[in-house]
Design an enzyme around this catalytic site. Structure first.
Site, mmCIF file in Angstrom:
data_model
loop_
_atom_site.group_PDB
_atom_site.id
_atom_site.type_symbol
_atom_site.label_atom_id
_atom_site.label_comp_id
_atom_site.label_asym_id
_atom_site.label_seq_id
_atom_site.Cartn_x
_atom_site.Cartn_y
_atom_site.Cartn_z
ATOM 1 N N LYS A 120 3.398 -30.451 6.738
ATOM 2 C CA LYS A 120 4.164 -30.401 8.004
ATOM 3 C C LYS A 120 3.344 -30.986 9.157
ATOM 4 O O LYS A 120 3.851 -31.741 9.965
ATOM 5 C CB LYS A 120 4.471 -28.939 8.369
ATOM 6 C CG LYS A 120 5.601 -28.331 7.597
ATOM 7 C CD LYS A 120 5.924 -26.954 8.123
ATOM 8 C CE LYS A 120 4.838 -25.952 7.828
ATOM 9 N NZ LYS A 120 5.227 -24.759 7.117
ATOM 10 N N HIS A 130 -2.849 -24.549 14.656
ATOM 11 C CA HIS A 130 -1.943 -23.920 13.696
ATOM 12 C C HIS A 130 -2.643 -22.751 13.015
ATOM 13 O O HIS A 130 -3.782 -22.876 12.572
ATOM 14 C CB HIS A 130 -1.481 -24.934 12.649
ATOM 15 C CG HIS A 130 -0.372 -24.408 11.796
ATOM 16 N ND1 HIS A 130 0.954 -24.563 12.136
ATOM 17 C CD2 HIS A 130 -0.389 -23.700 10.656
ATOM 18 C CE1 HIS A 130 1.708 -23.963 11.234
ATOM 19 N NE2 HIS A 130 0.914 -23.436 10.316
ATOM 20 N N ARG A 177 9.305 -20.037 -2.434
ATOM 21 C CA ARG A 177 8.069 -19.261 -2.616
ATOM 22 C C ARG A 177 8.207 -17.869 -2.019
ATOM 23 O O ARG A 177 7.689 -16.893 -2.559
ATOM 24 C CB ARG A 177 6.895 -19.998 -1.948
ATOM 25 C CG ARG A 177 6.506 -21.263 -2.686
ATOM 26 C CD ARG A 177 5.609 -22.122 -1.816
ATOM 27 N NE ARG A 177 4.417 -21.427 -1.386
ATOM 28 C CZ ARG A 177 3.812 -21.615 -0.200
ATOM 29 N NH1 ARG A 177 4.287 -22.481 0.661
ATOM 30 N NH2 ARG A 177 2.742 -20.936 0.114
ATOM 31 N N ASP A 223 8.990 -28.985 2.291
ATOM 32 C CA ASP A 223 8.345 -27.701 2.592
ATOM 33 C C ASP A 223 9.382 -26.632 2.893
ATOM 34 O O ASP A 223 9.239 -25.481 2.490
ATOM 35 C CB ASP A 223 7.376 -27.830 3.772
ATOM 36 C CG ASP A 223 6.766 -26.469 4.081
ATOM 37 O OD1 ASP A 223 6.111 -25.919 3.176
ATOM 38 O OD2 ASP A 223 6.987 -25.936 5.164
ATOM 39 N N SER A 235 1.799 -26.930 2.207
ATOM 40 C CA SER A 235 2.876 -26.540 3.112
ATOM 41 C C SER A 235 2.449 -26.783 4.565
ATOM 42 O O SER A 235 3.148 -27.454 5.330
ATOM 43 C CB SER A 235 3.186 -25.051 2.877
ATOM 44 O OG SER A 235 3.900 -24.503 3.943
HETATM 45 N N1 URA Z 1 2.411 -21.014 6.791
HETATM 46 C C1 URA Z 1 3.071 -22.077 6.278
HETATM 47 O O1 URA Z 1 3.671 -22.868 6.991
HETATM 48 N N2 URA Z 1 3.048 -22.232 4.938
HETATM 49 C C2 URA Z 1 2.396 -21.404 4.114
HETATM 50 O O2 URA Z 1 2.423 -21.614 2.932
HETATM 51 C C3 URA Z 1 1.723 -20.292 4.680
HETATM 52 C C4 URA Z 1 1.741 -20.128 6.028
#
Ligand code: URA
Length: 433
Positions: free
Chosen positions: A187, A82, A168, A161, A183
């Site tokens: 996930k 990720h 946000r 999220d 966040s």
């Molecule tokens: N990617 C995400 O999924 N969340 C964030 O806050 C920043 C990048």
């Protein structure tokens, strides 16, 4: 508990308890706490920060805000990679098929573009017919058969999220360390993977602009992932320049294919090989050197590209476009950006390059915007290169003529040209175990 008091406590620099954090998130997901109070708390967190303990509590609350995926019927070790978000960052499209072709399973849930950064799901949708929304059973079946499937974030997974991110995004609270950690890791922990390698970006195109902050972000994500029982590693990588030459959805898919064909840009290839080798080492497929060799072989032999073709076809896409990337259409309008002076490109404001690509139609300004898949930027020169006055810096592509002028201005303003060549910076700036 009262939301007012929770906001006030954080506003004044206090430490929230796990109970307060969970109460807030549960109430927000249930629609009992309005957006304006959640936004006020995000802003208080932005300014006051959170301790590691608070951040871990927030992460686990995000994970627990919806269903958690059970992928135990997928045979073999499940890995994920990720990125914290960048410009021209198409590494998932390269790394995921490489590692899947080498025997680990990739059951990947990816995101869409955010702000100036692109998203894997949007990029995959540039492939005709490709479905990013699959029923969970079909998703698992493809992973078992092909070794890899990539879909969009399931709506039932970490719904907190989804809500918080959208909030946000419009309240200038994206670039907050505890909010990014919770966040991403909220996930990731809701999806059932064994090993996670994070690509934590640093520099002008990332959400964390300094190496110090990016390192802290990496350390906290690794620590929280480990607390949840995952095998974790993070690479801190440079995002002070776009990755590769192409920015924009189909342009990036084409560049990812070229990289899997062994003819990708040097920086993108280097990063993809490193990320893949780190994933395989974490999955105990061999020493780092052995894993790196396997990765290079998977590219040279074409097995990684074959795996991408198989995945695309299993998900309804046209695999012929992956074998023949020249089939991806080019945009109706193209425009060459010429350098206004001679010299070395010493620095680029990468975020502005991302915004320029957005202005051309490659991203969304509002949630409802439809992406122009062929829009984007092909860079002709990057940081460290010499350009003579009148030579091309980039080619802009768009379906609309209207965005081109603004994108060109943005790109030129963001490109610093000086008489002395800059020092060559490494692409991989650190590893956090
Ligand atoms: N990617 C995400 O999924 N969340 C964030 O806050 C920043 C990048």
């Amino acid at each position: 508990m009262r939301m007012y008091e929770i906001i006030q406590k954080k506003r004044d620099g206090g430490t929230l308890s796990e109970a307060e954090i969970r109460w807030f998130l549960e109430g927000y997901v249930a629609g009992e706490i309005p957006d304006y109070q959640a936004a006020a708390l995000c802003m208080a967190i932005y300014f006051r920060g959170m301790s590691l303990e608070e951040t871990a509590a927030l992460t686990f609350a995000v994970r627990d805000s919806g269903e958690t995926l059970d992928l135990s019927d997928i045979k073999g070790l499940r890995v994920d990679k990720h990125s914290t978000g960048g410009v021209g960052d198409k590494t998932s499209l390269v790394v995921a098929p490489i590692v899947a072709s080498l025997g680990v399973k990739v059951a990947k849930m990816s995101g869409r573009g955010l702000g100036h950064t692109g998203g894997t799901v949007d990029k995959l949708e540039a492939i005709p017919g490709f479905k990013t929304d699959l029923p969970i059973d079909e998703f698992k079946k493809i992973v078992n058969e092909v070794g890899i499937a990539i879909v969009g974030q399931n709506a039932t997974l970490a719904p907190a999220d989804k809500l918080l991110y959208a909030l946000r995004d419009v309240t200038a609270t994206v670039d907050s360390l505890p909010l990014i950690v919770s966040s991403i890791m909220g996930k990731k922990l809701a999806a059932d993977d064994d090993c996670i390698v994070l690509d934590v970006k640093t520099g002008s195109g990332s959400f964390m602009k300094t190496l110090e902050k990016s390192r802290e972000l990496a350390e906290w994500m690794v620590e929280i992932g480990k607390r949840a029982g995952k095998r974790m590693r993070a690479l801190i990588t440079d995002m002070d320049r776009p990755l590769g030459f192409n920015i924009g959805n189909s342009l990036e898919v084409v560049e990812a294919i070229e990289t899997l064909q062994g003819k990708g840009p040097e920086d993108l290839t280097e990063l993809c090989v490193a990320l893949s080798a780190n994933i395989l080492e974490l999955a105990e497929k061999g020493s780092y050197a052995e894993c790196e060799r396997m990765v290079k072989e998977a590219i040279e032999s074409g097995t990684a590209l074959d795996t991408l073709v198989k995945m695309v076809e299993a998900q309804g896409g046209n695999g012929d476009w992956i074998r023949h990337p020249e089939k991806f259409p080019t945009a109706k309008y193209s425009h060459i950006v010429l350098s206004r002076k001679s010299g070395y490109i010493t620095h680029v404001d990468t975020e502005s390059y991302g915004v320029a690509s957005l202005l051309l139609g490659a991203g969304r300004n509002t949630k409802e915007d439809v992406i122009d898949m062929a829009a984007g930027i092909r860079l002709c020169a990057k940081t460290g290169d010499f350009v003579a006055e009148g030579e091309p810096i980039a080619i802009l592509y768009s379906e609309k003529e209207s965005g081109i002028e603004g994108a060109e201005r943005r790109l030129l303003e963001a490109t610093q040209i000086e008489t002395t060549a800059p020092k060559k910076e490494p692409l991989i700036l650190g590893i956090v175990e």
